[in-house]
Motif scaffolding. Structure first.
Motif, PDB file in Angstrom:
ATOM      1  N   ASN A 130       0.802  -1.220   0.000  1.00 58.63           N
ATOM      2  CA  ASN A 130       0.000   0.000   0.000  1.00 58.63           C
ATOM      3  C   ASN A 130       0.839   1.277   0.000  1.00 58.63           C
ATOM      4  O   ASN A 130       0.288   2.359  -0.127  1.00 58.63           O
ATOM      5  CB  ASN A 130      -0.971   0.005   1.180  1.00 58.63           C
ATOM      6  N   ARG A 131       2.161   1.162   0.159  1.00 55.94           N
ATOM      7  CA  ARG A 131       3.035   2.338   0.116  1.00 55.94           C
ATOM      8  C   ARG A 131       4.396   1.939  -0.440  1.00 55.94           C
ATOM      9  O   ARG A 131       4.797   0.781  -0.345  1.00 55.94           O
ATOM     10  CB  ARG A 131       3.223   2.918   1.512  1.00 55.94           C
ATOM     11  N   GLY A 181       1.665   6.390  -1.940  1.00 60.36           N
ATOM     12  CA  GLY A 181       0.779   5.485  -1.226  1.00 60.36           C
ATOM     13  C   GLY A 181      -0.524   5.325  -1.971  1.00 60.36           C
ATOM     14  O   GLY A 181      -0.956   6.215  -2.713  1.00 60.36           O
ATOM     15  N   ARG A 182      -1.139   4.191  -1.766  1.00 60.93           N
ATOM     16  CA  ARG A 182      -2.438   3.927  -2.386  1.00 60.93           C
ATOM     17  C   ARG A 182      -3.447   4.890  -1.789  1.00 60.93           C
ATOM     18  O   ARG A 182      -3.561   5.022  -0.577  1.00 60.93           O
ATOM     19  CB  ARG A 182      -2.835   2.472  -2.092  1.00 60.93           C
ATOM     20  N   TRP A 183      -4.190   5.595  -2.609  1.00 60.42           N
ATOM     21  CA  TRP A 183      -5.196   6.576  -2.217  1.00 60.42           C
ATOM     22  C   TRP A 183      -4.584   7.773  -1.495  1.00 60.42           C
ATOM     23  O   TRP A 183      -5.260   8.447  -0.733  1.00 60.42           O
ATOM     24  CB  TRP A 183      -6.294   5.959  -1.341  1.00 60.42           C
ATOM     25  N   GLU A 184      -3.300   8.030  -1.703  1.00 60.92           N
ATOM     26  CA  GLU A 184      -2.641   9.185  -1.089  1.00 60.92           C
ATOM     27  C   GLU A 184      -1.904   9.969  -2.170  1.00 60.92           C
ATOM     28  O   GLU A 184      -1.421   9.378  -3.134  1.00 60.92           O
ATOM     29  CB  GLU A 184      -1.617   8.730  -0.044  1.00 60.92           C
ATOM     30  N   SER A 210       1.238  11.622  -3.890  1.00 60.98           N
ATOM     31  CA  SER A 210       2.682  11.352  -3.836  1.00 60.98           C
ATOM     32  C   SER A 210       3.416  12.591  -3.358  1.00 60.98           C
ATOM     33  O   SER A 210       2.994  13.716  -3.627  1.00 60.98           O
ATOM     34  CB  SER A 210       3.197  10.948  -5.212  1.00 60.98           C
ATOM     35  N   ARG A 211       4.524  12.359  -2.666  1.00 57.94           N
ATOM     36  CA  ARG A 211       5.351  13.453  -2.177  1.00 57.94           C
ATOM     37  C   ARG A 211       6.800  13.199  -2.568  1.00 57.94           C
ATOM     38  O   ARG A 211       7.268  12.062  -2.498  1.00 57.94           O
ATOM     39  CB  ARG A 211       5.241  13.571  -0.659  1.00 57.94           C
TER      40      ARG A 211
END
Length: 172
Positions: A89-90, A117-120, A122-123
């Motif tokens: 998930n990440r 991350g999944r559903w997040e 990106s940074r």
């Protein structure tokens, strides 16, 4: 997220359509519950496939110089299949295109780290890795470079000798 929802619903309709076609082929002998059940199985199968293919779909879009150094595998009770095969998930990746070395400080490497991350969202942020000292400093607002290129006001975080970020950045 919307496209994945549409794909899941379409998979449900597709499998229900296959069940309806099969029912016509066998002379309408299938029980009535088979149609909503097949739609549910299709939707569940598509959702599982989308979850497990996330890492490959994301990393396929990375340039060749981006290296995934770490992933997080997750097991959760409401997805019982993750106890058989944990779901990623990440991820943490290093973008080697941005690596720079200062001749005055040859053991320190400036690079770019990507967190996805999944559903997040990106940074991406800058990091200085001290290969000899086995530590890293994130380039945040208070960090500045001195006259000699050394970091000032940096918060150094220790890294284990087998840390994947340290190995990926310092091997060259």
């Amino acid at each position: 997220m919307l496209l994945e929802f549409i794909a899941i619903v379409a998979a449900g309709f597709a499998l229900a359509g296959i069940a309806l076609t099969l029912n016509l082929v066998v002379g309408k002998r299938l029980p009535g519950w088979i149609f909503p059940a097949s739609a549910g199985v299709g939707m569940l199968a598509m959702a599982i496939w989308l979850e497990y293919s996330w890492l490959d779909r994301v990393t396929d879009g990375f340039p060749q110089e981006v290296e995934v150094v770490s992933t997080n595998r997750q097991r959760v009770w409401y997805r019982p299949w993750t106890f058989v095969v944990p779901q990623v998930n990440r991820l943490i990746a290093v973008d080697h295109r941005f690596e720079r070395r200062n001749p005055a400080l040859p053991d320190q490497v400036l690079t770019s780290v990507l967190l996805a991350g999944r559903w997040e969202p990106s940074r991406q942020f800058g990091v200085v890795v001290d290969c000899a000292g086995q530590r890293r400093a994130d380039l945040v607002d208070q960090v500045v470079f001195g006259e000699d290129g050394a970091l000032e006001r940096a918060r150094w975080l220790p890294l284990a000798a087998d840390d994947p970020l340290l190995r990926a950045v310092c091997r060259g």
